[in-house]
Design a protein around this motif. Structure first.
Motif, mmCIF file in Angstrom:
data_model
loop_
_atom_site.group_PDB
_atom_site.id
_atom_site.type_symbol
_atom_site.label_atom_id
_atom_site.label_comp_id
_atom_site.label_asym_id
_atom_site.label_seq_id
_atom_site.Cartn_x
_atom_site.Cartn_y
_atom_site.Cartn_z
ATOM 1 N N ASP A 20 14.439 55.115 -6.824
ATOM 2 C CA ASP A 20 14.569 54.647 -8.208
ATOM 3 C C ASP A 20 14.879 55.813 -9.137
ATOM 4 O O ASP A 20 15.758 55.733 -10.006
ATOM 5 C CB ASP A 20 13.273 53.965 -8.668
ATOM 6 N N HIS A 24 18.787 56.643 -10.932
ATOM 7 C CA HIS A 24 18.827 56.486 -12.383
ATOM 8 C C HIS A 24 18.892 57.818 -13.139
ATOM 9 O O HIS A 24 19.403 57.871 -14.264
ATOM 10 C CB HIS A 24 17.603 55.704 -12.873
ATOM 11 N N CYS A 88 17.149 44.450 -2.950
ATOM 12 C CA CYS A 88 17.784 44.961 -4.167
ATOM 13 C C CYS A 88 18.993 45.804 -3.776
ATOM 14 O O CYS A 88 18.836 46.862 -3.153
ATOM 15 C CB CYS A 88 16.800 45.802 -4.984
ATOM 16 N N CYS A 90 20.776 47.599 -5.509
ATOM 17 C CA CYS A 90 21.001 48.790 -6.334
ATOM 18 C C CYS A 90 21.008 50.068 -5.493
ATOM 19 O O CYS A 90 21.753 51.006 -5.789
ATOM 20 C CB CYS A 90 19.959 48.886 -7.444
ATOM 21 N N ASP A 93 24.197 50.009 -3.293
ATOM 22 C CA ASP A 93 25.327 50.162 -4.218
ATOM 23 C C ASP A 93 25.484 51.622 -4.640
ATOM 24 O O ASP A 93 26.605 52.144 -4.746
ATOM 25 C CB ASP A 93 25.131 49.292 -5.458
ATOM 26 N N SER A 94 24.355 52.287 -4.887
ATOM 27 C CA SER A 94 24.410 53.688 -5.282
ATOM 28 C C SER A 94 24.926 54.548 -4.128
ATOM 29 O O SER A 94 25.755 55.447 -4.334
ATOM 30 C CB SER A 94 23.017 54.176 -5.704
#
Length: 407
Positions: A20, A24, A88, A90, A93-94
């Motif tokens: 996380d 980010h 998730c 995310c 995808d990253s």
């Protein structure tokens, strides 16, 4: 600033929380353009790229001021595993955006044929060669499946370029030959036999690797190298698929001889105390592969001996463990050995070592792992991805089970 996480997090939650922060706060935004590349050296207090004075940066063998694709291979596998488990996208995808960006940059710099030797300098917006004393010698083959899912054509180009380099250059190490062989063997499973010459090339590379004088000398040396073990595993992995009795015979013969050598070394009273290291743990992983494929008494006995030796080191972890890669390799080996050897005590030792790693390396106030004891930074060069993959394998399927990357 990121919000601190709650106490008493699980292994998975620690890994997920680190990702996380990474996706980010720790992406490339230091040059003229922003990108999805992950930074290889992080200040865990800010979750941003670590900034060092120029003289210190030159002398710090772990510091890489940018994105280092080769060092990030285990992290990329871990990101996809976290995405699957958390539902998730995310995280995957990253990882895919990282690979998409990297593939585009490599495509613009076709002269970069040795992908272990270059990193993307974040502030300078250019590829730079990694100094020899900073080379990340993880001894792993890239997790090609992660890049294949993003750009299959470019992935095949990179693998074939690596194989061509092995065919033309004379000063390559056995490790580079092994990685090219494993990569080509993996590619052959994706191209579905559309390149008949690949089969002959794989077989030839494996035979040359196993029979080379250099490897024979390493096998007989007191300081045993993991490379002959890895070549034997690759032989066994490919013998059935290539329908090669020669590879099966060579792989089996070498596996048994190597396992017997380990048994012999443990039985010698003059043998130095067992030291947990990349090499010893990689050898342990290969012995487990021998036993899993052959079921031989020698490979079982050798795997048990290394398993017991590693288990003993977990009873004095402060003395034996300090960086993420060694923690990760040991945990993964113990988990796998527990399952293959049906030894519950080894799983207990793996969990004990994992708890110790979390206690020493996971910084709850920052929500990130430090990559080694005593620093507030996370360097890909310390093998943080190895630890993440090992923690993820404790209570679910091993994320590397179907990966080109392996411990």
């Amino acid at each position: 600033m990121p919000v601190p996480i709650a106490k008493e997090t699980s292994y998975f939650e620690c890994v997920e929380t680190h990702f996380d922060r990474l996706i980010h706060y720790s992406l490339d935004r230091y040059g003229s353009t922003r990108s999805g590349l992950w930074m290889a050296s992080l200040d865990i207090g800010t979750n941003e790229m670590l900034q060092l004075p120029s003289e210190q940066a030159v002398n710090d063998i772990r510091y890489v001021p940018g994105a280092y694709w080769y060092a990030d291979q285990p992290m990329l596998v871990a990101a996809h595993a976290v995405a699957a488990r958390s539902a998730c996208k995310c995280y995957s995808d990253s990882a895919n955006e990282y690979l998409r960006t990297w593939g585009h940059l490599i495509g613009q710099n076709s002269h970069l044929d040795d992908l272990q030797s270059f990193y993307w300098h974040a502030s300078g917006d250019q590829f730079r060669s990694v100094p020899l004393d900073k080379r990340i010698d993880f001894s792993h083959t890239p997790a090609w499946e992660t890049m294949w899912s993003v750009d299959a054509k470019n992935t095949e180009r990179l693998i074939r370029g690596e194989v061509a380099r092995v065919q033309t250059e004379k000063q390559l190490t056995p490790r580079e030959v092994l990685h090219a062989t494993v990569s080509l063997a993996w590619l052959a499973t994706k191209t579905d036999g559309s390149h008949p010459a690949d089969r002959r090339q794989i077989e030839r590379l494996l035979k040359d690797g196993l029979s080379s004088t250099n490897l024979r000398r390493r096998v007989m040396s007191r300081d045993v190298s993991p490379l002959p073990f890895r070549f034997a595993v690759c032989c066994l992995d490919n013998a059935g698929r290539l329908e090669s009795e020669d590879l099966n015979s060579m792989g089996t013969g070498h596996a048994d001889a190597l396992a017997e050598q380990i048994v012999s070394q443990f039985s010698e009273k003059s043998t130095a105390p067992f030291v947990v290291s990349r090499s010893t743990l990689a050898i342990g992983e290969s012995l487990l592969s021998f036993f899993g494929q052959l079921g031989s008494e020698a490979s079982q006995h050798a795997a048990i001996q290394i398993g017991e030796a590693v288990a003993q080191t977990t009873r004095r972890p402060d003395e034996e463990y300090s960086d993420a890669e060694i923690y990760g390799r040991a945990i993964h080996f113990l988990v796998r050995a527990s399952k293959l050897l049906a030894n519950a005590d080894l799983m207990d030792r793996a969990q004990s070592l994992a708890d110790h790693a979390i206690d020493r390396l996971f910084v709850e106030d920052c929500g990130m792992f430090r990559s080694r004891v005593g620093v507030d930074r996370c360097d890909a060069a310390d093998g943080i991805g190895y630890l993440m993959l090992a923690l993820l394998s404790l209570d679910r399927e091993d994320p590397t089970e179907h990966s080109c990357f392996s411990f």
